[in-house]
Design an enzyme around this catalytic site. Structure first.
Site, PDB file in Angstrom:
ATOM      1  N   ASP A  58       4.588   4.963  -3.665  1.00 39.50           N
ATOM      2  CA  ASP A  58       5.959   5.521  -3.699  1.00 39.50           C
ATOM      3  C   ASP A  58       6.645   4.439  -4.726  1.00 39.50           C
ATOM      4  OD1 ASP A  58       8.476   6.405  -3.541  1.00 39.50           O
ATOM      5  OD2 ASP A  58       8.746   6.250  -1.476  1.00 39.50           O
TER       6      ASP A  58
ATOM      7  N   HIS B 270       6.170   9.039  -3.313  1.00 42.84           N
ATOM      8  CA  HIS B 270       7.557   9.220  -2.612  1.00 42.84           C
ATOM      9  C   HIS B 270       7.331  10.456  -1.374  1.00 42.84           C
ATOM     10  CE1 HIS B 270      11.585   8.558  -1.027  1.00 42.84           C
ATOM     11  NE2 HIS B 270      12.076   9.756  -1.564  1.00 42.84           N
TER      12      HIS B 270
ATOM     13  N   SER C 153      13.739   8.708   2.797  1.00 46.07           N
ATOM     14  CA  SER C 153      14.377   8.800   1.215  1.00 46.07           C
ATOM     15  C   SER C 153      16.053   8.539   1.576  1.00 46.07           C
ATOM     16  CB  SER C 153      14.128   9.982   0.797  1.00 46.07           C
ATOM     17  OG  SER C 153      14.460   9.904  -0.700  1.00 46.07           O
TER      18      SER C 153
END
Lengths: 209, 391
Positions: free
Chosen positions: B319, B352, B154
């Protein structure tokens, strides 16, 4: 390549001694070339080309297990579905794009061959020749062909677009594709006489016309 | 396969840096602290160091526990430890709390040495580039010229990518996981809502709430609840909670009725009790601002030209906040620069959050890639007995 990396991967050249088609593909790839191998499997061909021709390459592979095997073989491998096209690759960004024994298993055949010649200055395509006499004989005998290069039963085959050497020649002619070289093999040996009848594996080196 | 185990008891350390750091926004931090943890042993030629970059709410506590009775281990403990994919018998692993954080490194809640008051609203807006510059100072401090790898998911993936641009010679491999080359408008929109929740909390006091002895709890709580929705996929929430009632039958009230509400409230409360709102604002801003292609007219391939590292890029199918398409943009730009890159699109249901989960295939990928680094760099096992020596 570093000495250590060479030692790790020396096995590729060894393993590939059994794969005559690898050696013939390698003859068509210039040393140091940038190569894209579509449907690279465990990366054996790219590994061989790297070790013998010092190519810089990437494989494209959809299947998780094959992808991981290729990574373990120290291949740069991109996970994607060929059928979605090669939009992630710039035009003419590779010296050679290879589709080794995968042509018969793709859905969008025209699109993929077109994409190969967009991305690569040259393309190498190999496929099992459906016109091989043993295949014909099995059909005459009333059964779908099963052979070394076509190892599947009709109900479990991934192959959807089988073709003969004559078919592919015509395909190239009608799609503005120039055949730079063609080789036909049976049991690892080159076939000169009646290739569409006597040959089990076809190999083409192609370019856009 | 080797038996894997926990790294055991770990302890954070803090390094103080006196040399000023000029930030991307032009401000200068005259001095700063970075809190970090290290696991494993740095080998003699200092070639086995791996830096872990954290995401929005992470910190330096990546693996292990602080005490035997500690309920939770570090946030990436499933990845890092003896015999784990990032094997601390082989690699020297560094976890660091980013500048602007709230777990020991200099941040809005820490004391500004000039005013002897909490920085609060005066703490600069930090960028990914600033983090990488400060992390490089930490590498200097630890005597590490070149990192074997930088790993991040991320926002952490953005830092891993930026390392290869800011310090191309100092990073050999970058593992960019569930990340993106910049945020989409929709993604930034979530950040804006989160910030508005915090900023409009009456107890925010323009960011100087420390002096008032309060914290903008409600705002931070809502920001976190919103975040959690976006970290999970619709399917994952469906699988985890569905329409399950907390107590049942329906009470026709606005109390917690559904399991999902209970989960979000719990996560929000927990987070609001331990995280600093000013840090949250800055972390989301760092995400918003990161856009290496901006200075190159939007051309990411041009932006990635300085990179020399080898890359592993990983995305997860479910995601939607950092979608596979965004990872493919990074891959495309790396290909355009003839860099060594492998890209995996992992089939995962968790959205995610998948990058933090111990999915077997995902972990096999990381294990295989790190093994490759180990072989390439000829890193040999460090005897376990010496492991604690580095701490």
């Amino acid at each position: 390549m570093t000495k250590i990396a060479k030692t790790i991967h020396a096995s590729f050249a060894e393993k590939a001694k059994l794969r005559r088609d690898f050696a013939l593909i390698a003859n068509w790839v210039k040393p140091g070339a940038k190569v894209l191998d579509l449907g690279c499997g465990d990366g054996a061909l790219l590994g061989y080309l790297r070790d013998t021709q010092d190519v810089f390459g990437y494989g494209v592979e959809k299947d998780d297990d094959n992808w991981l095997a290729a990574l373990k073989n120290d291949i740069n491998v991109i996970q994607m579905d060929l059928e979605a096209g090669l939009s992630g690759f710039e035009a003419q960004s590779f010296d050679v794009v290879i589709l080794s024994q995968t042509l018969q298993a793709v859905q969008n055949t025209e699109e993929i061959v077109h994409e190969m010649l967009r991305v690569g200055r040259e393309a190498i395509v190999t496929f099992p020749n459906f016109g091989y006499w043993r295949h014909r004989a099995q059909l005459i005998n009333g059964q779908m062909p099963v052979s070394k290069n076509l190892p599947y039963q009709w109900y479990d085959t991934p192959n959807v677009h089988l073709c003969t050497i004559n078919d592919f020649d015509q395909f190239c002619a009608s799609h503005q594709i120039k055949i730079l070289q063609r080789l036909v093999l049976t049991d690892e040996k080159p076939i000169k006489l009646l290739p569409n009848l006597m040959g089990s594996l076809a190999m083409y080196r192609l370019q856009s016309r | 396969m080797q038996e894997s185990s926990s790294i055991g008891i770990v302890a954070p350390q803090t390094a103080h840096f006196d040399a000023p750091l000029t930030l991307k926004n032009g401000e200068v931090l005259p001095q700063f602290d970075l809190t970090y943890e290290i696991y494993g042993t740095l080998n003699a030629d200092k070639s086995n160091a791996v830096l872990i970059c954290h995401a929005l709410s992470g910190n330096h506590h990546v693996a292990g526990k602080y005490t035997e009775t500690d309920k939770n281990a570090g946030w990436w403990d499933n990845l890092i430890g003896p015999g784990k994919p990032l094997d601390t018998n082989r690699f020297f692993v560094i976890g660091v709390n980013n500048l602007g954080g709230c777990h020991g490194s200099s941040g809005p809640a820490s004391i500004d040495p000039l005013t002897r008051q909490p920085w609060g609203s005066t703490f600069p807006v930090i960028t990914v580039e600033d983090w990488v510059a400060s992390q490089a100072r930490l590498a200097d401090y630890l005597g590490i010229q070149q990192l074997a790898a930088v790993i991040g998911g991320s926002l952490g993936g953005m830092q891993a990518l930026q390392w290869t641009l800011s310090f191309p010679e100092r990073v050999q491999h970058a593992l960019v996981i569930a990340s993106a080359p910049n945020l989409t408008a929709q993604n930034m929109a979530f950040n804006e809502v989160a910030r508005q929740a915090i900023i409009t909390d009456p107890e925010f006091h323009g960011g100087d709430y420390y002096a008032h002895g309060v914290v903008p709890r409600r705002g931070l709580r809502i920001a976190r609840m919103l975040g959690h929705i976006t970290y999970l996929s619709d399917d994952a929430m469906g699988m985890k909670f569905g329409r399950k009632l907390r107590h049942g039958p329906i009470k026709y009230s606005f109390d917690v009725e559904f399991e999902m509400e209970s989960y979000l409230r719990y996560q929000g409360d927990k987070f609001a009790g331990e995280f600093d709102a000013n840090t949250y604002l800055r972390m989301t801003r760092a995400l918003d601002y990161y856009d290496p292609a901006l200075e190159h007219g939007g051309d990411l391939s041009a932006a990635l030209k300085p990179a020399k590292a080898d890359f592993l890029v990983v995305s997860f199918t479910s995601d939607w906040r950092f979608s596979p398409a965004r990872s493919r943009e990074i891959v495309k730009a790396l290909l355009d620069n003839n860099l060594s890159v492998s890209y995996a699109e992992v089939t995962a249901a968790h959205g995610h959050d998948a990058f933090l989960m111990p999915d077997p295939h995902y972990h096999s990928i990381l294990r295989a890639y790190l093994k490759k680094i180990e072989l390439r760099k000829n890193i040999s096992a460090v005897p376990i007995i010496e492991r604690r020596g580095a701490l």
